[in-house]
Design an enzyme around this catalytic site. Structure first.
Site, PDB file in Angstrom:
ATOM      1  N   ASP A  69       4.729   6.165   2.227  1.00 33.10           N
ATOM      2  CA  ASP A  69       3.918   6.662   3.356  1.00 33.10           C
ATOM      3  C   ASP A  69       2.680   7.429   2.903  1.00 33.10           C
ATOM      4  O   ASP A  69       2.201   8.329   3.592  1.00 33.10           O
ATOM      5  CB  ASP A  69       4.748   7.589   4.282  1.00 33.10           C
ATOM      6  CG  ASP A  69       6.014   6.925   4.751  1.00 33.10           C
ATOM      7  OD1 ASP A  69       5.948   5.758   5.154  1.00 33.10           O
ATOM      8  OD2 ASP A  69       7.077   7.572   4.686  1.00 33.10           O
ATOM      9  N   ASN A 128      11.053  -2.914   5.886  1.00 32.51           N
ATOM     10  CA  ASN A 128      11.258  -1.472   6.059  1.00 32.51           C
ATOM     11  C   ASN A 128       9.980  -0.692   5.766  1.00 32.51           C
ATOM     12  O   ASN A 128       9.953   0.522   5.890  1.00 32.51           O
ATOM     13  CB  ASN A 128      12.406  -0.955   5.172  1.00 32.51           C
ATOM     14  CG  ASN A 128      12.244  -1.327   3.713  1.00 32.51           C
ATOM     15  OD1 ASN A 128      11.542  -2.266   3.390  1.00 32.51           O
ATOM     16  ND2 ASN A 128      12.894  -0.594   2.831  1.00 32.51           N
ATOM     17  N   HIS A 159       3.167   0.169   7.144  1.00 30.16           N
ATOM     18  CA  HIS A 159       1.780   0.416   6.751  1.00 30.16           C
ATOM     19  C   HIS A 159       0.904   0.467   7.999  1.00 30.16           C
ATOM     20  O   HIS A 159       0.788  -0.526   8.704  1.00 30.16           O
ATOM     21  CB  HIS A 159       1.281  -0.691   5.809  1.00 30.16           C
ATOM     22  CG  HIS A 159       2.031  -0.734   4.508  1.00 30.16           C
ATOM     23  ND1 HIS A 159       1.861  -1.725   3.587  1.00 30.16           N
ATOM     24  CD2 HIS A 159       2.944   0.106   3.979  1.00 30.16           C
ATOM     25  CE1 HIS A 159       2.654  -1.494   2.545  1.00 30.16           C
ATOM     26  NE2 HIS A 159       3.322  -0.393   2.776  1.00 30.16           N
TER      27      HIS A 159
END
Ligand code: GDP
Length: 432
Positions: free
Chosen positions: A13, A38, A41
């Protein structure tokens, strides 16, 4: 032309998506080489705001070929839903600009079930999985118990292969977890609903990549998550189940001869972490809540509040090393503008000694952060576009970090939009 990798330096992240979207202006091909749906972006550009999970972040640029390499966890269900979502937002996806490796292994419906079942069994010892089936998928890939995307072109063989896998997987589902078994009809319906839809995009992407390389085209490799989640170098077992580091590129991209000269490590101006596991610099209470709100730190895929803390020099330096990063993009500097004093975790205190070496994963829970404070700048920096536009305190913060982690910061991001970026030359960097 030289190739480039965009990788995460920390827990994920960091803002890799926005950097890929920005830097694809210079590249012809973008390849996702590991991980699965998973990822979360977030990309903000002239076409709107997008949340990409499996699609490479180069899909917004005209003429760019986007590839899902053999190293990804190919989840046809999520991919197809994501493709439809993105197309609805006006992005064109065709077999010309999106290609899926025929050697990518397919994440099957039971992988998601098993992920959730195992987290449920673990209860308070859970890993904090996003429940997208990633760990069961990669385990099965390494056990050779899933199918390759290219098998869709061999329906007879595929049917027999699926029947074998079904028999085997039902043993675990029914005998270990006590759930209902899958049937061949269920699998066939799922294949029809999702796999058939993505089939036109599947091809031998190694040929495409080798051709691009021969023609001197620029290739950008896009990673998911960050160094500390790497299966081999990360905070095991609180890692993901694939290699998030640039060293995996020649394998996971499907370009065995890949040479990557520019490895851009993305680092957030402070720390965040989704899920369980040791997070030495973590802050709690009101201080944490303020930072979480300022940075809007809630998981893109799960909506979970992210754990937050100050910049962690020890973890970041380690992350730079295991990625072999050649330069750094520092993101979300604007988020710190509200702080009078900015905390930085410069060292860890471990067994009574101060250290800047990242400890063995088991020892991390004993480590305590050593915090130093820097002067804040207390003004809006989101309009800054050159180094000189930044207040002195912000410049000092950036130069302190680059010296401490031993890698030049060549991009400073001050907002989520494509152009909210300050570029710096590597010449400005002088190692201590
Ligand atoms: P990724 O998974 O590494 O691509 O990162 P995420 O997309 O999960 O998280 C980054 C978040 O920060 C996204 O919501 C971005 O839009 C946002 N973002 C990226 N760079 C900046 C920045 O410089 N400033 C601010 N305020 N937000 C940013």
């Amino acid at each position: 032309m030289s190739n480039c990798a965009i990788v995460g330096i920390n827990w994920g992240d960091e803002g890799k998506g926005r950097m890929v979207d920005l830097l694809t202006e210079k590249y012809d091909v973008v390849v996702r080489f590991q991980g699965g749906g998973n990822a979360g972006h977030t990309v903000v550009n002239e076409k709107g705001k997008f949340m990409l999970h499996l699609l490479p972040s180069g899909i917004f640029r005209k003429g760019v070929i986007n590839i899902l390499g053999n190293g990804v966890a190919l989840d046809p269900e999520n991919l197809w839903l994501e493709m439809q979502e993105v197309v609805k937002q006006g992005v064109s996806l065709t077999p010309e600009n999106l290609k899926i490796s025929d050697r990518a292994s397919i994440l099957l419906p039971w992988h998601r079930d098993l992920d959730a079942l195992e987290e449920q069994r673990l209860q308070d010892k859970k890993y904090g999985s996003t429940k997208q089936g990633i760990a069961p998928f990669y385990s099965d890939k390494f056990q050779k118990k899933t199918i390759l995307a290219g098998e869709l072109f061999y329906p007879e063989e595929l049917k027999a292969h699926l029947a074998d896998l079904l028999e085997w997987k039902n043993l675990t589902l029914t005998k270990v977890y006590g759930t209902e078994p899958y049937t061949m009809e269920m699998l066939e319906q799922w294949m029809e609903a999702y796999c058939e839809k993505i089939k036109p995009y599947i091809c031998d992407t190694t040929v495409v990549l080798e051709e691009a390389q021969k023609e001197g085209k620029g290739i950008l490799f896009e990673a998911q998550l960050g160094s500390l989640r790497d299966l081999d170098y990360g905070i095991y077992p609180y890692t993901t189940s694939s290699n998030t580091t640039a060293g995996y590129i020649p394998i996971g991209s499907g370009l065995p001869s890949a040479r990557v000269s520019d490895i851009v490590g993305v680092v957030k101006a402070y720390s965040t972490c989704v899920g369980e596991g040791p997070f030495v610099c973590e802050r709690f209470g009101e201080e944490a809540e303020k930072l979480r709100k300022a940075g809007f730190e809630y998981g893109a895929k799960t909506g979970r509040p992210r754990r937050v803390g100050p910049m962690d020099i020890v973890a970041t330096k380690y992350g730079v090393r295991v990625q072999d990063a050649t330069e750094i993009a520092l993101t979300k500097l604007d988020v710190l503008s509200y702080m009078d004093k900015i905390p930085v975790c410069t060292h860890y205190l471990l067994h009574g000694k101060q250290t800047d070496a990242f400890p063995f994963p088991v020892a991390l829970k004993e480590a305590k952060p050593v915090i130093e404070y820097f002067d804040g700048w207390n003004c809006d920096i989101s309009k800054a576009r050159t180094w000189e536009d930044l207040p002195k305190q912000a410049q000092d913060y950036v130069t302190f970090i680059e010296k401490a982690i031993g890698c030049p910061i060549t991009y400073v991001s001050v907002g989520p939009e494509r152009d909210s970026i300050i570029r710096r030359s590597k010449e400005n960097f002088h190692e201590e």
